[in-house]
Scaffold this motif. Structure first.
Motif, PDB file in Angstrom:
ATOM      1  N   ASN A 192      47.988  39.143  46.396  1.00 53.48           N
ATOM      2  CA  ASN A 192      47.496  38.404  47.562  1.00 53.48           C
ATOM      3  C   ASN A 192      46.902  39.322  48.637  1.00 53.48           C
ATOM      4  O   ASN A 192      47.063  39.081  49.838  1.00 53.48           O
ATOM      5  N   GLY A 193      46.256  40.405  48.200  1.00 50.51           N
ATOM      6  CA  GLY A 193      45.590  41.298  49.134  1.00 50.51           C
ATOM      7  C   GLY A 193      46.519  42.129  49.995  1.00 50.51           C
ATOM      8  O   GLY A 193      46.099  42.692  51.009  1.00 50.51           O
ATOM      9  N   VAL A 219      43.786  44.140  46.614  1.00 49.85           N
ATOM     10  CA  VAL A 219      43.446  44.434  48.005  1.00 49.85           C
ATOM     11  C   VAL A 219      42.640  43.244  48.510  1.00 49.85           C
ATOM     12  O   VAL A 219      42.283  42.348  47.750  1.00 49.85           O
ATOM     13  N   ALA A 220      42.330  43.228  49.786  1.00 55.44           N
ATOM     14  CA  ALA A 220      41.599  42.101  50.360  1.00 55.44           C
ATOM     15  C   ALA A 220      40.104  42.416  50.432  1.00 55.44           C
ATOM     16  O   ALA A 220      39.717  43.522  50.814  1.00 55.44           O
ATOM     17  N   ILE A 225      38.080  44.927  46.193  1.00 54.47           N
ATOM     18  CA  ILE A 225      38.624  44.534  44.887  1.00 54.47           C
ATOM     19  C   ILE A 225      37.782  45.139  43.769  1.00 54.47           C
ATOM     20  O   ILE A 225      38.310  45.649  42.773  1.00 54.47           O
ATOM     21  N   ALA A 226      36.474  45.088  43.934  1.00 57.98           N
ATOM     22  CA  ALA A 226      35.583  45.675  42.924  1.00 57.98           C
ATOM     23  C   ALA A 226      35.843  47.171  42.780  1.00 57.98           C
ATOM     24  O   ALA A 226      35.839  47.712  41.667  1.00 57.98           O
ATOM     25  N   GLU A 240      41.498  34.497  46.813  1.00 59.93           N
ATOM     26  CA  GLU A 240      41.255  33.992  48.157  1.00 59.93           C
ATOM     27  C   GLU A 240      40.086  34.674  48.862  1.00 59.93           C
ATOM     28  O   GLU A 240      39.617  34.182  49.894  1.00 59.93           O
ATOM     29  N   SER A 241      39.583  35.770  48.319  1.00 56.77           N
ATOM     30  CA  SER A 241      38.392  36.396  48.901  1.00 56.77           C
ATOM     31  C   SER A 241      37.128  35.592  48.604  1.00 56.77           C
ATOM     32  O   SER A 241      36.068  35.869  49.178  1.00 56.77           O
ATOM     33  N   ILE A 242      37.213  34.621  47.696  1.00 55.16           N
ATOM     34  CA  ILE A 242      36.099  33.714  47.444  1.00 55.16           C
ATOM     35  C   ILE A 242      36.261  32.482  48.322  1.00 55.16           C
ATOM     36  O   ILE A 242      37.239  31.743  48.197  1.00 55.16           O
ATOM     37  N   CYS A 243      35.294  32.267  49.215  1.00 52.15           N
ATOM     38  CA  CYS A 243      35.320  31.079  50.072  1.00 52.15           C
ATOM     39  C   CYS A 243      34.325  30.020  49.634  1.00 52.15           C
ATOM     40  O   CYS A 243      34.460  28.852  49.998  1.00 52.15           O
TER      41      CYS A 243
END
Length: 355
Positions: A192-193, A219-220, A225-226, A240-243
């Motif tokens: 969860n980042g 990571v957030a 993340i990449a 959750e990094s995708i909105c």
């Protein structure tokens, strides 16, 4: 103009026990069920932001939903496209409206929702989907036992929550999870980042021999993340990094090969399917998950997962076995049997809340 009536039904559901995820202790779920009715038929959706995770609050969501109710009362079905287009910044409210509308349309045509969601006529939706078990126990010994119990119950994949304790403890918990699972079951991590890049790489390098399928949000942020995915020994997944759909495209372009898709958080089943289609084009994997939803939200996510599996050559276990975390619910769902969830019987989502 076909009249369309919108109603909101608030709910508050306690969890059986607190769930610690990403440093946040979740004890209950609150939100709104959205009912859209036309021609004597009612479709159901859910709008339930999660405090500490969602971009919008429960009050923001309620305000957006009540505004939409007025718009639909004035404009009827003809206003729906414009209403949904204007709800980009209120994803949970949009998920409630879009979900209720999708359920209503499926009921009208005598279809299961999954059948309406499949991308191509030649793709039949699955009638059941594999799901992962969720383990969040803090102590390594408890993790090992929970992982062992999950395999005994027939689960072929387990997601372990990490990042809420000292990294040294997490290393022990991850190794304990693999010991409890044995060599065959899939082990996933979800931070969860909570880690920084250095911690994420250190932990993942130390547990490289634990055969981890992927780590969600080590990571957030998409770029971070990449970077962890490229530098580390364990594939990363973005959640959750995708909105929205544009974020998903950016994640895929950055080389992230695993997308976690939450219909409730992204704006509804139509948005979730559009993102899944983008992932399939990029030959990335898609795991559909609920958002600690009520039975209505889980049913929507379950139909999305069935549609995704119908178009996938290599379907994965999805993260939908969360309704069992609730002490009570707004409706019943088919039980998880040997790590599999069946679609509820009947048309639409197959769920009618007991209000």
């Amino acid at each position: 103009m076909t009249a369309l009536r919108a109603e909101l039904h608030p709910f508050r559901l306690a969890l059986r026990s607190p769930l610690l995820t990403g440093g946040v202790s979740i004890r209950c779920r609150a939100g709104f069920l959205v009912a859209l009715s036309a021609d004597g038929i009612t479709g159901w959706g859910e709008a339930s932001p999660l405090p500490g995770w969602s971009r919008t609050s429960l009050l923001d969501t309620e305000t957006a939903l009540r505004s939409v109710s007025d718009d639909l009362a004035r404009g009827g079905e003809a206003a729906l496209d414009a209403v949904l287009a204007a709800m980009h910044d209120a994803p949970h409210a949009r998920a409630g409206v879009a979900g209720a509308w999708a359920d209503l349309q499926a009921l009208r045509t005598g279809q299961r929702l999954a059948g309406r969601l499949v991308a191509y006529p030649s793709c039949a939706p699955a009638s059941e989907v594999a799901v992962n078990a969720l383990v969040a126990a803090p102590e390594p010994s408890e993790v090992e036992q929970a992982a062992h119990d999950a395999v005994e119950a027939g689960f072929q994949a387990v997601k372990l929550k990490v990042g809420a304790v000292d990294p040294e403890v997490d290393v022990s918990r991850i190794r304990a999870a693999r010991a409890g699972l044995g060599p065959a079951a899939e082990l996933r991590l979800d931070a969860n980042g909570a880690w920084d890049e250095r911690t994420a790489l250190e932990v993942l390098e130390r547990v490289e021999d634990s055969d981890i399928a992927y780590c969600e949000e080590p990571v957030a942020g998409i770029d971070a993340i990449a970077a962890v995915s490229q530098r580390g020994p364990v594939p990363a997944a973005v959640d959750e990094s995708i909105c929205d759909e544009s974020d998903a495209v950016r994640a895929l372009d950055a080389g992230i090969g695993n997308l976690i898709v939450k219909p409730q958080a992204l704006g509804g089943p139509d948005v979730a399917l559009a993102i899944a289609a983008r992932a399939h084009e990029a030959e990335a994997s898609v795991t559909v998950t609920s958002f600690l939803d009520s039975a209505v939200g889980v049913a929507h996510a379950l139909h999305v997962a069935a549609a995704v599996d119908g178009a996938s050559r290599h379907p994965r276990a999805h993260g939908l076995a969360t309704w069992e975390l609730l002490a009570a619910d707004v409706a019943g769902l088919p039980p998880v049997t040997a790590g599999v969830m069946s679609l509820p019987p009947g048309y639409g989502i197959g769920v009618v809340p007991e209000l």
